[in-house]
Design an enzyme around this catalytic site. Sequence first.
Site: not given
Length: 177
Positions: A98-99, A102, A151, A164
């Site tokens: 996973e990046d 959260d 974020f 990105r």
Amino acid sequence: MKNFTKEVLFSKDAILGRVKGLAEDIRRDYYGKDLLLIGVLNGVFMFFSDLVKYLDMPVKVDFVRLASYGSGAKSSGDVRVLKGIEMSVTGRDVLVVEDIVDTGYTVDVLIKMIKAKNANSIKVCALIDKAERRMVDVPIDYTGFAVEKGFVVGYGLDYDEQFRYFQEIYTLHETGV
Ligand code: 5GP
């Protein structure tokens, strides 16, 4: 169009150094095993690619794409599968890549999907762990960086499909319209 300021959180060298470290840990734990890496699109693509390169051992790869409904930047437990697992999972050692973890809802759903397919083992590797926002308790076996708040974008991670392509990871601050 919204305006943003951004500040570097992790440099290119810091990211690649950490990804190499994760790859060494994973190689040590899985060498000689039938390892299947399942990446969670889209944000994971750069991390996944570097991780596989640094692993430098035979692995199989597959990808899923999941969308969670929620208001604005908030995630919710209502996760929809846009692209499921295609590779056979039964009896294999699976590592979910996973990046960012959260709230944990996405990984939780994915672990349940993989368990239902009778994997031999399931572990989770996340580039970024935002543990303080966790809503559901999920195990993370390999963590790149812990991020408390904010974020983040870059290194595959977007805000509304922007940013990105950056080789660094930035914290994004909205400055108004
Ligand atoms: P959750 O763990 O809440 O189910 O969702 C994790 C997903 O939310 C990540 O895979 C990522 O797509 C998105 N996400 C959470 N925090 C951030 C962030 O700081 N930046 C970006 N670009 N995406 C995030």
